[in-house]
Each structure stands twice: as C-alpha cells, then as structure tokens.
Scaffold this motif. Structure first.
Motif, PDB file in Angstrom:
ATOM      1  N   ALA A  81       7.754  20.730   9.211  1.00  0.00           N
ATOM      2  CA  ALA A  81       6.762  21.724   8.797  1.00  0.00           C
ATOM      3  C   ALA A  81       6.914  23.012   9.604  1.00  0.00           C
ATOM      4  CB  ALA A  81       5.355  21.160   8.960  1.00  0.00           C
ATOM      5  N   THR A  82       7.090  22.894  10.921  1.00  0.00           N
ATOM      6  CA  THR A  82       7.244  24.090  11.752  1.00  0.00           C
ATOM      7  C   THR A  82       8.570  24.781  11.481  1.00  0.00           C
ATOM      8  OG1 THR A  82       8.065  22.695  13.575  1.00  0.00           O
ATOM      9  CG2 THR A  82       5.727  23.285  13.592  1.00  0.00           C
ATOM     10  N   ASP A  83       9.635  24.004  11.275  1.00  0.00           N
ATOM     11  CA  ASP A  83      10.943  24.600  10.999  1.00  0.00           C
ATOM     12  C   ASP A  83      10.953  25.343   9.672  1.00  0.00           C
ATOM     13  OD1 ASP A  83      12.286  24.004  13.299  1.00  0.00           O
ATOM     14  OD2 ASP A  83      13.162  22.146  12.568  1.00  0.00           O
ATOM     15  N   GLN A  84      10.169  24.857   8.698  1.00  0.00           N
ATOM     16  CA  GLN A  84      10.163  25.461   7.373  1.00  0.00           C
ATOM     17  C   GLN A  84       9.020  26.460   7.181  1.00  0.00           C
ATOM     18  OE1 GLN A  84      10.283  22.232   4.497  1.00  0.00           O
ATOM     19  NE2 GLN A  84      11.821  21.132   5.706  1.00  0.00           N
ATOM     20  N   SER A  85       8.251  26.698   8.250  1.00  0.00           N
ATOM     21  CA  SER A  85       7.115  27.613   8.157  1.00  0.00           C
ATOM     22  C   SER A  85       7.572  29.042   7.875  1.00  0.00           C
ATOM     23  CB  SER A  85       6.315  27.570   9.466  1.00  0.00           C
ATOM     24  OG  SER A  85       5.308  28.572   9.472  1.00  0.00           O
ATOM     25  N   MET A  86       6.755  29.798   7.152  1.00  0.00           N
ATOM     26  CA  MET A  86       7.039  31.200   6.881  1.00  0.00           C
ATOM     27  C   MET A  86       6.623  32.092   8.041  1.00  0.00           C
ATOM     28  SD  MET A  86       8.523  31.041   4.044  1.00  0.00           S
ATOM     29  CE  MET A  86       8.601  32.775   3.595  1.00  0.00           C
ATOM     30  N   SER A  87       6.014  31.516   9.062  1.00  0.00           N
ATOM     31  CA  SER A  87       5.609  32.255  10.258  1.00  0.00           C
ATOM     32  C   SER A  87       6.517  31.893  11.421  1.00  0.00           C
ATOM     33  CB  SER A  87       4.153  31.927  10.635  1.00  0.00           C
ATOM     34  OG  SER A  87       3.277  32.259   9.592  1.00  0.00           O
ATOM     35  N   GLY A  88       6.736  32.850  12.310  1.00  0.00           N
ATOM     36  CA  GLY A  88       7.476  32.554  13.526  1.00  0.00           C
ATOM     37  C   GLY A  88       6.590  31.762  14.471  1.00  0.00           C
ATOM     38  N   ILE A  89       7.105  30.682  15.024  1.00  0.00           N
ATOM     39  CA  ILE A  89       6.313  29.818  15.893  1.00  0.00           C
ATOM     40  C   ILE A  89       7.051  29.613  17.212  1.00  0.00           C
ATOM     41  CG2 ILE A  89       5.267  27.534  16.200  1.00  0.00           C
ATOM     42  CD1 ILE A  89       5.046  27.342  13.169  1.00  0.00           C
ATOM     43  N   ALA A  90       6.332  29.786  18.298  1.00  0.00           N
ATOM     44  CA  ALA A  90       6.853  29.478  19.626  1.00  0.00           C
ATOM     45  C   ALA A  90       5.820  28.621  20.342  1.00  0.00           C
ATOM     46  CB  ALA A  90       7.131  30.751  20.431  1.00  0.00           C
ATOM     47  N   ILE A  91       6.280  27.660  21.120  1.00  0.00           N
ATOM     48  CA  ILE A  91       5.379  26.793  21.883  1.00  0.00           C
ATOM     49  C   ILE A  91       5.796  26.843  23.343  1.00  0.00           C
ATOM     50  CG2 ILE A  91       4.570  24.425  22.237  1.00  0.00           C
ATOM     51  CD1 ILE A  91       4.959  23.938  19.265  1.00  0.00           C
ATOM     52  N   THR A  92       4.827  27.056  24.225  1.00  0.00           N
ATOM     53  CA  THR A  92       5.094  27.097  25.658  1.00  0.00           C
ATOM     54  C   THR A  92       4.422  25.907  26.342  1.00  0.00           C
ATOM     55  OG1 THR A  92       3.127  28.279  26.497  1.00  0.00           O
ATOM     56  CG2 THR A  92       4.837  29.600  25.423  1.00  0.00           C
ATOM     57  N   ASP A  93       4.837  25.624  27.571  1.00  0.00           N
ATOM     58  CA  ASP A  93       4.122  24.625  28.350  1.00  0.00           C
ATOM     59  C   ASP A  93       2.898  25.271  28.988  1.00  0.00           C
ATOM     60  OD1 ASP A  93       5.024  26.065  30.564  1.00  0.00           O
ATOM     61  OD2 ASP A  93       6.655  24.661  31.008  1.00  0.00           O
ATOM     62  N   ARG A  94       2.181  24.527  29.803  1.00  0.00           N
ATOM     63  CA  ARG A  94       0.933  25.043  30.364  1.00  0.00           C
ATOM     64  C   ARG A  94       1.160  26.220  31.313  1.00  0.00           C
ATOM     65  NH1 ARG A  94      -2.076  20.485  33.125  1.00  0.00           N
ATOM     66  NH2 ARG A  94      -1.014  19.193  31.585  1.00  0.00           N
ATOM     67  N   ASP A  95       2.404  26.370  31.812  1.00  0.00           N
ATOM     68  CA  ASP A  95       2.731  27.470  32.716  1.00  0.00           C
ATOM     69  C   ASP A  95       3.238  28.695  31.970  1.00  0.00           C
ATOM     70  OD1 ASP A  95       2.130  25.956  35.049  1.00  0.00           O
ATOM     71  OD2 ASP A  95       4.066  24.936  34.869  1.00  0.00           O
ATOM     72  N   GLY A  96       3.253  28.627  30.634  1.00  0.00           N
ATOM     73  CA  GLY A  96       3.689  29.775  29.857  1.00  0.00           C
ATOM     74  C   GLY A  96       5.192  29.884  29.690  1.00  0.00           C
ATOM     75  N   VAL A  97       5.918  28.794  29.971  1.00  0.00           N
ATOM     76  CA  VAL A  97       7.365  28.785  29.791  1.00  0.00           C
ATOM     77  C   VAL A  97       7.673  28.302  28.368  1.00  0.00           C
ATOM     78  CG1 VAL A  97       9.568  27.838  30.587  1.00  0.00           C
ATOM     79  CG2 VAL A  97       7.757  28.357  32.231  1.00  0.00           C
TER      80      VAL A  97
END
Length: 222
Positions: A81-97
C-alpha cells in the motif's frame, strides 16, 4: 485434524519419519481444531533414538503459526500500500532518522532510498526552509503533529511546492516510536493560485483606474 490429507497419506508420512537421521521440517499445514476453526501449524520432527528391539523414537512438535502468518501478511499488504501510494511517504525513528521512503517519494524528490535512509529529518526540507523547519520541530514537540505547505528543491535543483503532514506513530502504550511524513506535490495548484491572485489584482487595478477615470470625467463635466 490435518486437512486435505487422507489416512493413507498420514500413515505414509508417519512411517517415513522413522527413517530420518536429523531434524526435519514437515512444513506448515492447515489443521481443523475441535471447535471447527482452521489454524496453521508448523511441524518439526527429530529422531530420539532406538530401543533394543529395533523400534525408533521420533518426537514431532507442532507450533501454531496462524497469528504470525496473519501479521506477516498484514505487513506485506501495508508495504504494498505504501509503495503504491500516490503520496510520497517517509518514516523516521523516534530520533528523527529516516528509515524508509516509498517509490513516490523518490519520484517527487529525485533522491534514491540509499541517498535518504539514515539521514536526519531535516533532509526532507530545503535549506531555505531552515527557519520553517525549526517551527515544525517546535510544533511536533508540542502537539505531536504538523501540517502545512513548504517550498522544496528536487535533486535536480528544480524548485517545487509540496503539502506536508507529519504525525507520530504510537505503540500499544501510546509512546511515539516513529514519525510518518506524507508529502504531495502541489506545484501546479500553487501556480494556478498565483495566476488567479494576479488576475484578481489586475482586475482590482483596472476597477480603480476606471473609478478614477469616471470621477475625473464627472468633475470636468461640472
């Protein structure tokens, strides 16, 4: 009981177990429980030894992996679902990496995953947005989320506008473990808004000029 297996096949399978020399996997098989549910068990068998009369001992263990398989399938669906999303998605860890970006993110920014993963959250914003990024950090610390539009720069150097939503991902104890960043390219929308704004301004200038002209004509006619 095991599904899709005749008694003959079961007996053949049991007989073959006595010839094993080491631990073997019997695979994951569907099993119908006493209450009629279908569960999935992972079978593992190991030889234990042999009695003096030649009879062999084999132990077979079965682990119910139904819930694990369901969780793995859910992860696969979410990944697709995330790979095929029409929106750009980024996920970070709790430290913002940054730990994950999807295909649309790469298409929008031009940055490949290995150029982004491992970088700090501010990599998602242009250097010219540094002051805005500090405000974003403050809002995230205060409320746990932020939403707005910013100007950014693609890897190619092209400037563009994007809407950005950032929110925390929480675990069962409500502790934030990750941040999700959702980005959408709104450059065309911004251009349309700018054209509309310019048209409105030109119309207002024309109306003022017309009003001034009519006022002057009225004054001269007197």
């Amino acid at each position: 009981m095991l599904l899709f297996a005749s008694r003959r096949r079961i007996k053949q399978g049991l007989k073959s177990l006595y010839s094993i020399k080491k631990r073997v996997s019997g695979g994951i098989r569907p099993v119908r429980t006493k209450n009629g549910q279908i569960r999935y068990w992972d079978f593992q068998s190991s030889p234990l030894g042999q009695l003096s009369d030649g009879r062999k001992y084999v132990i077979t263990m079965a682990v119910d992996v139904t819930d694990r398989m369901a969780a793995q399938e859910q992860l696969r669906v979410l990944s697709r679902a995330t790979d095929q999303s029409m929106s750009g998605i980024a996920i970070t860890d709790r430290d913002g990496v940054i730990r994950y970006v999807n295909k649309k993110y790469t298409e929008m920014t031009g940055y490949l995953p290995d150029e982004t993963i491992g970088r700090d959250l501010n990599h998602l914003f242009a250097e010219s947005e540094e002051a805005n990024y500090l405000q974003i950090q403050e809002e995230l610390s205060r409320t746990g989320s932020w939403e707005g539009s910013v100007s950014n720069t693609r890897k190619s150097g092209e400037r563009y506008w994007e809407s950005v939503s950032i929110f925390g991902i929480r675990d069962e104890s409500e502790a934030t473990t990750h941040l999700a960043v959702i980005k959408e390219d709104i450059t065309e929308k911004k251009r349309t808004e700018l054209k509309l704004q310019n048209a409105i301004e030109r119309a207002e200038i024309a109306n003022r000029a017309k009003s001034d002209f009519l006022a002057n004509m009225s004054h001269e006619l007197r």
